[in-house]
Motif scaffolding. Structure first.
Motif, PDB file in Angstrom:
ATOM      1  N   VAL A   1       0.868  -1.181   0.000  1.00 46.18           N
ATOM      2  CA  VAL A   1       0.000   0.000   0.000  1.00 46.18           C
ATOM      3  C   VAL A   1       0.903   1.228   0.000  1.00 46.18           C
ATOM      4  O   VAL A   1       1.871   1.285   0.757  1.00 46.18           O
ATOM      5  N   THR A   2       0.594   2.194  -0.858  1.00 36.92           N
ATOM      6  CA  THR A   2       1.319   3.456  -0.870  1.00 36.92           C
ATOM      7  C   THR A   2       0.306   4.580  -0.713  1.00 36.92           C
ATOM      8  O   THR A   2      -0.691   4.625  -1.431  1.00 36.92           O
ATOM      9  N   ALA A   3       0.580   5.460   0.256  1.00 36.31           N
ATOM     10  CA  ALA A   3      -0.289   6.617   0.476  1.00 36.31           C
ATOM     11  C   ALA A   3       0.576   7.849   0.696  1.00 36.31           C
ATOM     12  O   ALA A   3       1.635   7.778   1.314  1.00 36.31           O
ATOM     13  N   THR A   4       0.108   8.955   0.177  1.00 40.05           N
ATOM     14  CA  THR A   4       0.708  10.252   0.456  1.00 40.05           C
ATOM     15  C   THR A   4      -0.294  11.017   1.303  1.00 40.05           C
ATOM     16  O   THR A   4      -1.494  10.991   1.011  1.00 40.05           O
ATOM     17  N   PHE A   5       0.200  11.648   2.369  1.00 36.11           N
ATOM     18  CA  PHE A   5      -0.717  12.418   3.205  1.00 36.11           C
ATOM     19  C   PHE A   5      -0.062  13.703   3.683  1.00 36.11           C
ATOM     20  O   PHE A   5       1.158  13.798   3.806  1.00 36.11           O
ATOM     21  N   ASN A   6      -0.925  14.702   3.897  1.00 36.16           N
ATOM     22  CA  ASN A   6      -0.480  15.967   4.469  1.00 36.16           C
ATOM     23  C   ASN A   6      -0.274  15.756   5.959  1.00 36.16           C
ATOM     24  O   ASN A   6      -1.123  15.178   6.633  1.00 36.16           O
ATOM     25  N   ARG A   7       0.858  16.195   6.474  1.00 37.96           N
ATOM     26  CA  ARG A   7       1.186  16.023   7.889  1.00 37.96           C
ATOM     27  C   ARG A   7       0.365  17.008   8.699  1.00 37.96           C
ATOM     28  O   ARG A   7       0.466  18.216   8.524  1.00 37.96           O
ATOM     29  N   LYS A   8      -0.469  16.512   9.594  1.00 41.13           N
ATOM     30  CA  LYS A   8      -1.322  17.355  10.427  1.00 41.13           C
ATOM     31  C   LYS A   8      -0.631  17.640  11.759  1.00 41.13           C
ATOM     32  O   LYS A   8      -0.050  16.743  12.361  1.00 41.13           O
ATOM     33  N   VAL A   9      -0.712  18.901  12.204  1.00 44.26           N
ATOM     34  CA  VAL A   9      -0.034  19.347  13.424  1.00 44.26           C
ATOM     35  C   VAL A   9      -1.007  20.207  14.226  1.00 44.26           C
ATOM     36  O   VAL A   9      -1.940  20.806  13.668  1.00 44.26           O
ATOM     37  N   SER A  10      -0.790  20.270  15.549  1.00 48.22           N
ATOM     38  CA  SER A  10      -1.638  21.098  16.412  1.00 48.22           C
ATOM     39  C   SER A  10      -1.444  22.583  16.093  1.00 48.22           C
ATOM     40  O   SER A  10      -0.469  22.968  15.447  1.00 48.22           O
ATOM     41  N   ALA A  11      -2.366  23.409  16.582  1.00 47.60           N
ATOM     42  CA  ALA A  11      -2.316  24.848  16.309  1.00 47.60           C
ATOM     43  C   ALA A  11      -1.011  25.482  16.773  1.00 47.60           C
ATOM     44  O   ALA A  11      -0.522  26.434  16.158  1.00 47.60           O
ATOM     45  N   ASP A  12      -0.412  24.943  17.846  1.00 49.74           N
ATOM     46  CA  ASP A  12       0.862  25.497  18.320  1.00 49.74           C
ATOM     47  C   ASP A  12       2.076  24.785  17.723  1.00 49.74           C
ATOM     48  O   ASP A  12       3.211  25.005  18.140  1.00 49.74           O
ATOM     49  N   SER A  13       1.830  23.919  16.744  1.00 41.97           N
ATOM     50  CA  SER A  13       2.888  23.206  16.002  1.00 41.97           C
ATOM     51  C   SER A  13       3.758  22.303  16.870  1.00 41.97           C
ATOM     52  O   SER A  13       4.929  22.092  16.582  1.00 41.97           O
ATOM     53  N   THR A  14       3.192  21.739  17.926  1.00 41.22           N
ATOM     54  CA  THR A  14       3.988  20.880  18.813  1.00 41.22           C
ATOM     55  C   THR A  14       3.541  19.424  18.827  1.00 41.22           C
ATOM     56  O   THR A  14       4.263  18.565  19.315  1.00 41.22           O
ATOM     57  N   VAL A  15       2.359  19.124  18.298  1.00 37.75           N
ATOM     58  CA  VAL A  15       1.831  17.759  18.347  1.00 37.75           C
ATOM     59  C   VAL A  15       1.331  17.362  16.959  1.00 37.75           C
ATOM     60  O   VAL A  15       0.563  18.090  16.337  1.00 37.75           O
ATOM     61  N   TYR A  16       1.782  16.203  16.492  1.00 38.51           N
ATOM     62  CA  TYR A  16       1.312  15.661  15.215  1.00 38.51           C
ATOM     63  C   TYR A  16       0.151  14.700  15.438  1.00 38.51           C
ATOM     64  O   TYR A  16      -0.092  14.248  16.563  1.00 38.51           O
ATOM     65  N   SER A  17      -0.528  14.340  14.371  1.00 43.52           N
ATOM     66  CA  SER A  17      -1.590  13.338  14.420  1.00 43.52           C
ATOM     67  C   SER A  17      -1.058  12.067  15.085  1.00 43.52           C
ATOM     68  O   SER A  17       0.028  11.590  14.751  1.00 43.52           O
ATOM     69  N   THR A  18      -1.820  11.508  16.010  1.00 42.09           N
ATOM     70  CA  THR A  18      -1.374  10.291  16.705  1.00 42.09           C
ATOM     71  C   THR A  18      -1.241   9.121  15.741  1.00 42.09           C
ATOM     72  O   THR A  18      -0.361   8.272  15.913  1.00 42.09           O
ATOM     73  N   VAL A  19      -2.077   9.074  14.722  1.00 42.31           N
ATOM     74  CA  VAL A  19      -1.973   7.993  13.729  1.00 42.31           C
ATOM     75  C   VAL A  19      -0.695   8.163  12.910  1.00 42.31           C
ATOM     76  O   VAL A  19       0.055   7.205  12.709  1.00 42.31           O
ATOM     77  N   HIS A  20      -0.420   9.376  12.458  1.00 46.47           N
ATOM     78  CA  HIS A  20       0.823   9.620  11.714  1.00 46.47           C
ATOM     79  C   HIS A  20       2.033   9.262  12.573  1.00 46.47           C
ATOM     80  O   HIS A  20       3.003   8.677  12.089  1.00 46.47           O
TER      81      HIS A  20
END
Length: 156
Positions: free
Chosen positions: A67-86
């Motif tokens: 499986v190949t997927a491209t995704f946009n990296r999601k981050v919190s409003a203060d740019s300190t926490v990424y998506s837990t799944v990512h």
């Protein structure tokens, strides 16, 4: 049953990662996918003999999936926490043994019958880019073990 007349869209795919255990799964959406492909390539070996009157025969001896997927990296409003799944995908990429695998499933988000589940090893590949580019990751999961057809959890 009516005859299908509409073309399915590529964006019909939904990818989920098990954030729980195999025994007690916690399926969570892999957010922000912008591109998705999967393959399940069979291995065929020549099984031709004199008994086939010159016609080739082949036997399926194995199968590999990816499986190949491209995704946009999601981050919190203060740019300190990424998506837990990512982060679970990235953590598996750097791990060994069982921790190096993602338990994943993917299905038609509209509820059509296609749906699959399996264990896979992720290859985490940041895409980089210019100053105005989005932070994207391309991840290729190499299946380890079977890719199992399942009942689509999105089906009504």
């Amino acid at each position: 049953m009516s005859t299908p007349t509409e073309t399915a869209l590529a964006r019909r795919w939904r990818l989920e990662i098990n954030m729980g255990t195999v025994d007690v799964p916690d399926w969570q959406l892999c957010p922000a996918i912008t591109e998705f492909q999967w393959t399940a390539e069979p291995n065929h070996e020549d099984d031709t003999s004199y008994d086939t009157d010159g016609w080739a025969e082949n036997t399926k001896t194995g199968q590999a999936w990816e499986v190949t997927a491209t995704f946009n990296r999601k981050v919190s409003a203060d740019s300190t926490v990424y998506s837990t799944v990512h982060e679970a995908i990235r953590a598996a990429f750097f791990a060994y043994g069982d921790a190096s695998k993602n338990h994943m499933r993917f299905m038609d988000r509209n509820g059509a019958p296609e749906a699959y589940e399996g264990m896979a090893l992720p290859a985490w590949e940041p895409q980089g880019g210019e100053a105005t580019a989005l932070d994207q990751i391309q991840c290729t999961w190499t299946g380890t073990g079977p890719l199992t057809p399942i009942t689509n959890p999105m089906a009504a």
